[in-house]
Motif scaffolding. Sequence first.
Motif, PDB file in Angstrom:
ATOM      1  N   TRP A  32       0.833  -1.203   0.000  1.00 40.40           N
ATOM      2  CA  TRP A  32       0.000   0.000   0.000  1.00 40.40           C
ATOM      3  C   TRP A  32       0.874   1.261   0.000  1.00 40.40           C
ATOM      4  O   TRP A  32       0.629   2.189  -0.771  1.00 40.40           O
ATOM      5  CB  TRP A  32      -0.936   0.004   1.211  1.00 40.40           C
ATOM      6  CG  TRP A  32      -1.813   1.194   1.255  1.00 40.40           C
ATOM      7  CD1 TRP A  32      -2.943   1.426   0.546  1.00 40.40           C
ATOM      8  CD2 TRP A  32      -1.597   2.374   2.053  1.00 40.40           C
ATOM      9  NE1 TRP A  32      -3.457   2.666   0.858  1.00 40.40           N
ATOM     10  CE2 TRP A  32      -2.648   3.260   1.781  1.00 40.40           C
ATOM     11  CE3 TRP A  32      -0.620   2.745   2.973  1.00 40.40           C
ATOM     12  CZ2 TRP A  32      -2.739   4.495   2.389  1.00 40.40           C
ATOM     13  CZ3 TRP A  32      -0.722   3.983   3.579  1.00 40.40           C
ATOM     14  CH2 TRP A  32      -1.777   4.841   3.288  1.00 40.40           C
ATOM     15  N   VAL A  33       1.887   1.279   0.848  1.00 42.16           N
ATOM     16  CA  VAL A  33       2.783   2.444   0.907  1.00 42.16           C
ATOM     17  C   VAL A  33       3.503   2.622  -0.427  1.00 42.16           C
ATOM     18  O   VAL A  33       3.577   3.734  -0.960  1.00 42.16           O
ATOM     19  CB  VAL A  33       3.790   2.292   2.070  1.00 42.16           C
ATOM     20  CG1 VAL A  33       4.901   3.316   1.978  1.00 42.16           C
ATOM     21  CG2 VAL A  33       3.079   2.397   3.407  1.00 42.16           C
ATOM     22  N   ALA A  34       4.015   1.530  -0.983  1.00 36.65           N
ATOM     23  CA  ALA A  34       4.725   1.622  -2.256  1.00 36.65           C
ATOM     24  C   ALA A  34       3.791   2.069  -3.378  1.00 36.65           C
ATOM     25  O   ALA A  34       4.169   2.884  -4.226  1.00 36.65           O
ATOM     26  CB  ALA A  34       5.362   0.276  -2.599  1.00 36.65           C
ATOM     27  N   THR A  35       2.554   1.559  -3.385  1.00 36.85           N
ATOM     28  CA  THR A  35       1.604   1.926  -4.433  1.00 36.85           C
ATOM     29  C   THR A  35       1.230   3.401  -4.355  1.00 36.85           C
ATOM     30  O   THR A  35       1.192   4.098  -5.377  1.00 36.85           O
ATOM     31  CB  THR A  35       0.341   1.053  -4.342  1.00 36.85           C
ATOM     32  OG1 THR A  35       0.727  -0.315  -4.439  1.00 36.85           O
ATOM     33  CG2 THR A  35      -0.642   1.380  -5.434  1.00 36.85           C
ATOM     34  N   VAL A  41       4.152   9.793  -7.530  1.00 35.43           N
ATOM     35  CA  VAL A  41       5.288  10.184  -8.375  1.00 35.43           C
ATOM     36  C   VAL A  41       4.921  10.043  -9.849  1.00 35.43           C
ATOM     37  O   VAL A  41       5.257  10.907 -10.667  1.00 35.43           O
ATOM     38  CB  VAL A  41       6.531   9.334  -8.027  1.00 35.43           C
ATOM     39  CG1 VAL A  41       7.634   9.515  -9.047  1.00 35.43           C
ATOM     40  CG2 VAL A  41       7.035   9.688  -6.643  1.00 35.43           C
ATOM     41  N   GLY A  42       4.219   8.969 -10.201  1.00 36.34           N
ATOM     42  CA  GLY A  42       3.841   8.743 -11.593  1.00 36.34           C
ATOM     43  C   GLY A  42       2.916   9.806 -12.128  1.00 36.34           C
ATOM     44  O   GLY A  42       3.103  10.311 -13.240  1.00 36.34           O
ATOM     45  N   VAL A  43       1.898  10.168 -11.354  1.00 35.75           N
ATOM     46  CA  VAL A  43       0.964  11.214 -11.810  1.00 35.75           C
ATOM     47  C   VAL A  43       1.661  12.567 -11.845  1.00 35.75           C
ATOM     48  O   VAL A  43       1.446  13.365 -12.760  1.00 35.75           O
ATOM     49  CB  VAL A  43      -0.286  11.236 -10.904  1.00 35.75           C
ATOM     50  CG1 VAL A  43      -1.139  12.446 -11.176  1.00 35.75           C
ATOM     51  CG2 VAL A  43      -1.085   9.963 -11.108  1.00 35.75           C
ATOM     52  N   ILE A  48       5.888  15.117 -18.046  1.00 32.44           N
ATOM     53  CA  ILE A  48       7.177  15.040 -18.748  1.00 32.44           C
ATOM     54  C   ILE A  48       7.469  13.606 -19.205  1.00 32.44           C
ATOM     55  O   ILE A  48       8.596  13.259 -19.492  1.00 32.44           O
ATOM     56  CB  ILE A  48       8.328  15.583 -17.869  1.00 32.44           C
ATOM     57  CG1 ILE A  48       8.411  14.833 -16.554  1.00 32.44           C
ATOM     58  CG2 ILE A  48       8.196  17.064 -17.655  1.00 32.44           C
ATOM     59  CD1 ILE A  48       9.627  15.177 -15.720  1.00 32.44           C
ATOM     60  N   TRP A  49       6.458  12.764 -19.279  1.00 30.51           N
ATOM     61  CA  TRP A  49       6.499  11.393 -19.776  1.00 30.51           C
ATOM     62  C   TRP A  49       7.330  10.436 -18.936  1.00 30.51           C
ATOM     63  O   TRP A  49       7.516   9.286 -19.311  1.00 30.51           O
ATOM     64  CB  TRP A  49       6.964  11.334 -21.232  1.00 30.51           C
ATOM     65  CG  TRP A  49       5.982  11.965 -22.151  1.00 30.51           C
ATOM     66  CD1 TRP A  49       6.010  13.244 -22.605  1.00 30.51           C
ATOM     67  CD2 TRP A  49       4.817  11.368 -22.697  1.00 30.51           C
ATOM     68  NE1 TRP A  49       4.925  13.504 -23.410  1.00 30.51           N
ATOM     69  CE2 TRP A  49       4.175  12.353 -23.485  1.00 30.51           C
ATOM     70  CE3 TRP A  49       4.246  10.111 -22.599  1.00 30.51           C
ATOM     71  CZ2 TRP A  49       3.002  12.100 -24.166  1.00 30.51           C
ATOM     72  CZ3 TRP A  49       3.072   9.864 -23.291  1.00 30.51           C
ATOM     73  CH2 TRP A  49       2.465  10.850 -24.057  1.00 30.51           C
ATOM     74  N   VAL A  54       6.612   4.759 -14.607  1.00 32.84           N
ATOM     75  CA  VAL A  54       6.402   4.651 -13.167  1.00 32.84           C
ATOM     76  C   VAL A  54       5.011   4.085 -12.882  1.00 32.84           C
ATOM     77  O   VAL A  54       4.841   3.211 -12.021  1.00 32.84           O
ATOM     78  CB  VAL A  54       6.609   6.015 -12.466  1.00 32.84           C
ATOM     79  CG1 VAL A  54       6.230   5.942 -11.009  1.00 32.84           C
ATOM     80  CG2 VAL A  54       8.040   6.489 -12.627  1.00 32.84           C
ATOM     81  N   ILE A  55       4.004   4.536 -13.619  1.00 27.29           N
ATOM     82  CA  ILE A  55       2.655   4.004 -13.446  1.00 27.29           C
ATOM     83  C   ILE A  55       2.596   2.553 -13.909  1.00 27.29           C
ATOM     84  O   ILE A  55       1.929   1.718 -13.286  1.00 27.29           O
ATOM     85  CB  ILE A  55       1.628   4.891 -14.171  1.00 27.29           C
ATOM     86  CG1 ILE A  55       1.535   6.237 -13.450  1.00 27.29           C
ATOM     87  CG2 ILE A  55       0.264   4.225 -14.242  1.00 27.29           C
ATOM     88  CD1 ILE A  55       0.652   7.242 -14.110  1.00 27.29           C
ATOM     89  N   ALA A  56       3.323   2.218 -14.984  1.00 26.87           N
ATOM     90  CA  ALA A  56       3.382   0.821 -15.429  1.00 26.87           C
ATOM     91  C   ALA A  56       4.032  -0.056 -14.363  1.00 26.87           C
ATOM     92  O   ALA A  56       3.581  -1.180 -14.110  1.00 26.87           O
ATOM     93  CB  ALA A  56       4.141   0.727 -16.745  1.00 26.87           C
TER      94      ALA A  56
END
Length: 104
Positions: A32-35, A41-43, A48-49, A54-56
């Motif tokens: 949960w913390v990592a997600t 960070v991903g959003v 800047i792509w 990161v989302i993947a």
Amino acid sequence: MISLPARTGLVSRWSKALAGHLLSWVLSFAVWVATVCLLSVGVGTLIIWVGVPVIALTLLLAHGYAEAKKRLATWQGEPLWEDLPKVQATTATRRRGPFAAVGA
């Protein structure tokens, strides 16, 4: 002296269930913390792509967690959704009328 019957089966199942639940809690909290961190960070870096990989990675982490939970459940002897019997709907249990498609 009175000797009590051995309850090795009950103690064994209880200790296995306790170990599984504790391991599951620790694993769930860490994932949960990592997600949450990876999604943030991903959003945030999506513009800047950099956020796309990161989302993947976050989705791969969630998939790996689901597989680990499935293995833990089989180790504990709990039935999985695939193992449960399928229920067939008969004409008597099906809803009729204009709202039958939405389940109302």
